[in-house]
Write an enzyme that holds these catalytic residues in place. Structure first.
Site, PDB file in Angstrom:
ATOM      1  N   TRP A 138       2.355   0.131   7.051  1.00 26.34           N
ATOM      2  CA  TRP A 138       2.443   1.060   8.197  1.00 26.34           C
ATOM      3  C   TRP A 138       1.046   1.323   8.765  1.00 26.34           C
ATOM      4  O   TRP A 138       0.872   1.386   9.979  1.00 26.34           O
ATOM      5  CB  TRP A 138       3.093   2.389   7.790  1.00 26.34           C
ATOM      6  CG  TRP A 138       4.597   2.354   7.715  1.00 26.34           C
ATOM      7  CD1 TRP A 138       5.375   1.272   7.439  1.00 26.34           C
ATOM      8  CD2 TRP A 138       5.491   3.456   7.942  1.00 26.34           C
ATOM      9  NE1 TRP A 138       6.696   1.632   7.464  1.00 26.34           N
ATOM     10  CE2 TRP A 138       6.804   2.957   7.765  1.00 26.34           C
ATOM     11  CE3 TRP A 138       5.307   4.803   8.245  1.00 26.34           C
ATOM     12  CZ2 TRP A 138       7.939   3.777   7.904  1.00 26.34           C
ATOM     13  CZ3 TRP A 138       6.434   5.620   8.378  1.00 26.34           C
ATOM     14  CH2 TRP A 138       7.735   5.111   8.215  1.00 26.34           C
ATOM     15  N   ASP A 167      -2.350   8.122  -0.223  1.00 29.93           N
ATOM     16  CA  ASP A 167      -1.335   7.731  -1.206  1.00 29.93           C
ATOM     17  C   ASP A 167      -1.829   8.069  -2.615  1.00 29.93           C
ATOM     18  O   ASP A 167      -3.034   8.145  -2.858  1.00 29.93           O
ATOM     19  CB  ASP A 167      -1.035   6.233  -1.121  1.00 29.93           C
ATOM     20  CG  ASP A 167       0.347   5.893  -1.693  1.00 29.93           C
ATOM     21  OD1 ASP A 167       1.271   5.623  -0.906  1.00 29.93           O
ATOM     22  OD2 ASP A 167       0.522   5.932  -2.936  1.00 29.93           O
ATOM     23  N   ASP A 199      -2.939  13.057  -4.089  1.00 29.62           N
ATOM     24  CA  ASP A 199      -1.571  13.574  -4.139  1.00 29.62           C
ATOM     25  C   ASP A 199      -1.432  14.537  -2.956  1.00 29.62           C
ATOM     26  O   ASP A 199      -2.219  15.491  -2.837  1.00 29.62           O
ATOM     27  CB  ASP A 199      -1.392  14.326  -5.469  1.00 29.62           C
ATOM     28  CG  ASP A 199       0.022  14.861  -5.630  1.00 29.62           C
ATOM     29  OD1 ASP A 199       0.761  14.951  -4.621  1.00 29.62           O
ATOM     30  OD2 ASP A 199       0.379  15.196  -6.769  1.00 29.62           O
ATOM     31  N   ASP A 244       6.229   7.792   5.030  1.00 31.01           N
ATOM     32  CA  ASP A 244       7.208   6.889   4.408  1.00 31.01           C
ATOM     33  C   ASP A 244       7.228   7.186   2.906  1.00 31.01           C
ATOM     34  O   ASP A 244       7.593   6.338   2.105  1.00 31.01           O
ATOM     35  CB  ASP A 244       6.765   5.432   4.670  1.00 31.01           C
ATOM     36  CG  ASP A 244       7.835   4.408   4.306  1.00 31.01           C
ATOM     37  OD1 ASP A 244       9.032   4.754   4.327  1.00 31.01           O
ATOM     38  OD2 ASP A 244       7.467   3.252   4.003  1.00 31.01           O
ATOM     39  N   LYS A 262      10.317   9.801   6.649  1.00 31.80           N
ATOM     40  CA  LYS A 262      11.457   9.371   5.834  1.00 31.80           C
ATOM     41  C   LYS A 262      12.062  10.556   5.085  1.00 31.80           C
ATOM     42  O   LYS A 262      11.343  11.440   4.620  1.00 31.80           O
ATOM     43  CB  LYS A 262      10.970   8.328   4.822  1.00 31.80           C
ATOM     44  CG  LYS A 262      12.000   8.018   3.749  1.00 31.80           C
ATOM     45  CD  LYS A 262      11.964   6.595   3.343  1.00 31.80           C
ATOM     46  CE  LYS A 262      10.976   6.323   2.233  1.00 31.80           C
ATOM     47  NZ  LYS A 262      10.848   4.875   2.036  1.00 31.80           N
TER      48      LYS A 262
HETATM   49  C1  LIG Z   1       7.777   3.198   0.291  1.00 36.64           C
HETATM   50  S1  LIG Z   1       6.134   3.392  -0.202  1.00 36.64           S
HETATM   51  C2  LIG Z   1       5.276   3.391   1.324  1.00 36.64           C
HETATM   52  C3  LIG Z   1       5.146   2.029   1.951  1.00 36.64           C
HETATM   53  C4  LIG Z   1       4.193   2.019   3.139  1.00 36.64           C
HETATM   54  N1  LIG Z   1       4.743   2.770   4.259  1.00 36.64           N
HETATM   55  C5  LIG Z   1       3.916   0.607   3.631  1.00 36.64           C
HETATM   56  O1  LIG Z   1       4.509   0.238   4.643  1.00 36.64           O
HETATM   57  O2  LIG Z   1       3.133  -0.108   3.014  1.00 36.64           O
HETATM   58  C6  LIG Z   1       6.097   5.083  -0.656  1.00 36.64           C
HETATM   59  C7  LIG Z   1       4.736   5.578  -1.123  1.00 36.64           C
HETATM   60  O3  LIG Z   1       4.776   7.009  -1.258  1.00 36.64           O
HETATM   61  C8  LIG Z   1       3.759   7.342  -2.182  1.00 36.64           C
HETATM   62  N2  LIG Z   1       3.885   8.744  -2.661  1.00 36.64           N
HETATM   63  C9  LIG Z   1       4.915   9.289  -3.358  1.00 36.64           C
HETATM   64  N3  LIG Z   1       4.613  10.564  -3.691  1.00 36.64           N
HETATM   65  C10 LIG Z   1       3.382  10.831  -3.179  1.00 36.64           C
HETATM   66  C11 LIG Z   1       2.517  11.964  -3.220  1.00 36.64           C
HETATM   67  N4  LIG Z   1       2.882  13.093  -3.865  1.00 36.64           N
HETATM   68  N5  LIG Z   1       1.321  11.890  -2.612  1.00 36.64           N
HETATM   69  C12 LIG Z   1       0.934  10.745  -1.979  1.00 36.64           C
HETATM   70  N6  LIG Z   1       1.699   9.634  -1.918  1.00 36.64           N
HETATM   71  C13 LIG Z   1       2.906   9.671  -2.507  1.00 36.64           C
HETATM   72  C14 LIG Z   1       3.993   6.319  -3.298  1.00 36.64           C
HETATM   73  O4  LIG Z   1       2.841   6.195  -4.119  1.00 36.64           O
HETATM   74  C15 LIG Z   1       4.320   5.043  -2.503  1.00 36.64           C
HETATM   75  O5  LIG Z   1       3.195   4.199  -2.372  1.00 36.64           O
END
Ligand SMILES: C[S@@+](CC[C@H](N)C(=O)[O-])C[C@H]1O[C@@H](n2cnc3c(N)ncnc32)[C@H](O)[C@@H]1O
Length: 195
Positions: free
Chosen positions: A51, A69, A90, A111, A151
């Site tokens: 993205w 991320d 985070d 996302d 999302k």
């Molecule tokens: C579906 S992936 C995203 C894919 C990305 N949009 C792409 O196109 O490459 C979801 C991401 O959300 C991140 N995520 C989940 N909880 C999170 C948090 N509390 N803080 C930051 N990132 C988080 C995960 O580490 C994961 O890499």
């Protein structure tokens, strides 16, 4: 169905994106033009980076992309794309909230997805916690008129989340991109014109 999924996986590989999820943003961009040249974009949950790359290409050299991320996100450089700053943090931490709130964005993307347990209700709640945090961040960093594309997983509490988004934006739509697996409860809330 498998054929359709393989199609997006292969297409992402051919177009040199690290994940097929890019098409969930591309479709929204083609339909709703949420990213414009020169926009400053925040991409929450940016790893592995599709993205952010797509947004950087859309907003061009006069724009900027900041991604966050939990995991380290590899940086790619493309001619004509905006500079990218990909942070490891985070999004629930107060430090990152303060750091982002010092900036102003035209578009906030999320996302983010929790690591799922397979238990529908708790996965739904965990996902909504992420969506609500994304909304709180968007409310703190968006310029007036800005856009939010986030999302969320459908379930009992989802309509309440959509109502919360409606209070902050002029127009709100729930979209299910073609590249999103039909069996998945994921949908995207597209909110335009931050009030
Ligand atoms: C579906 S992936 C995203 C894919 C990305 N949009 C792409 O196109 O490459 C979801 C991401 O959300 C991140 N995520 C989940 N909880 C999170 C948090 N509390 N803080 C930051 N990132 C988080 C995960 O580490 C994961 O890499």
């Amino acid at each position: 169905m498998k054929k359709v999924q393989d199609y997006y996986f292969e297409k992402a590989k051919q177009e040199k994106y690290p994940a097929r999820s890019v098409f969930k943003l591309e479709e929204a961009q083609n339909r709703f033009k949420l990213l414009k040249k020169g926009d400053v974009v925040l991409d929450l949950g940016c790893s592995p980076g599709s993205w952010s790359i797509y947004a950087a290409k859309q907003v061009g050299l006069t724009g900027r992309v900041v991604g966050v991320d939990l995991q380290t996100t590899k940086k790619y450089a493309f001619a004509g794309a905006a500079p990218m700053e990909l942070l490891k943090a985070d999004i629930f931490s107060e430090e990152i909230f303060t750091q982002l709130a010092a900036l102003q964005f035209d578009v906030v993307l999320s996302d983010m997805a929790p690591s799922t347990t397979g238990h529908k209700f708790s996965d739904h709640l965990k996902s909504l916690e992420l969506s609500r945090r994304a909304l709180a961040i968007a409310a703190a960093v968006l310029a007036m008129g800005g856009n939010f594309y986030c999302k969320a997983f459908q379930g009992e509490d989802f309509p309440h989340f959509v109502d919360e988004v409606r209070q902050l934006f002029k127009t709100v739509k729930v979209v299910k991109p073609k590249s999103s697996r039909v069996e998945s409860r994921e949908v995207f809330v597209l909110a335009r014109h931050f009030k």
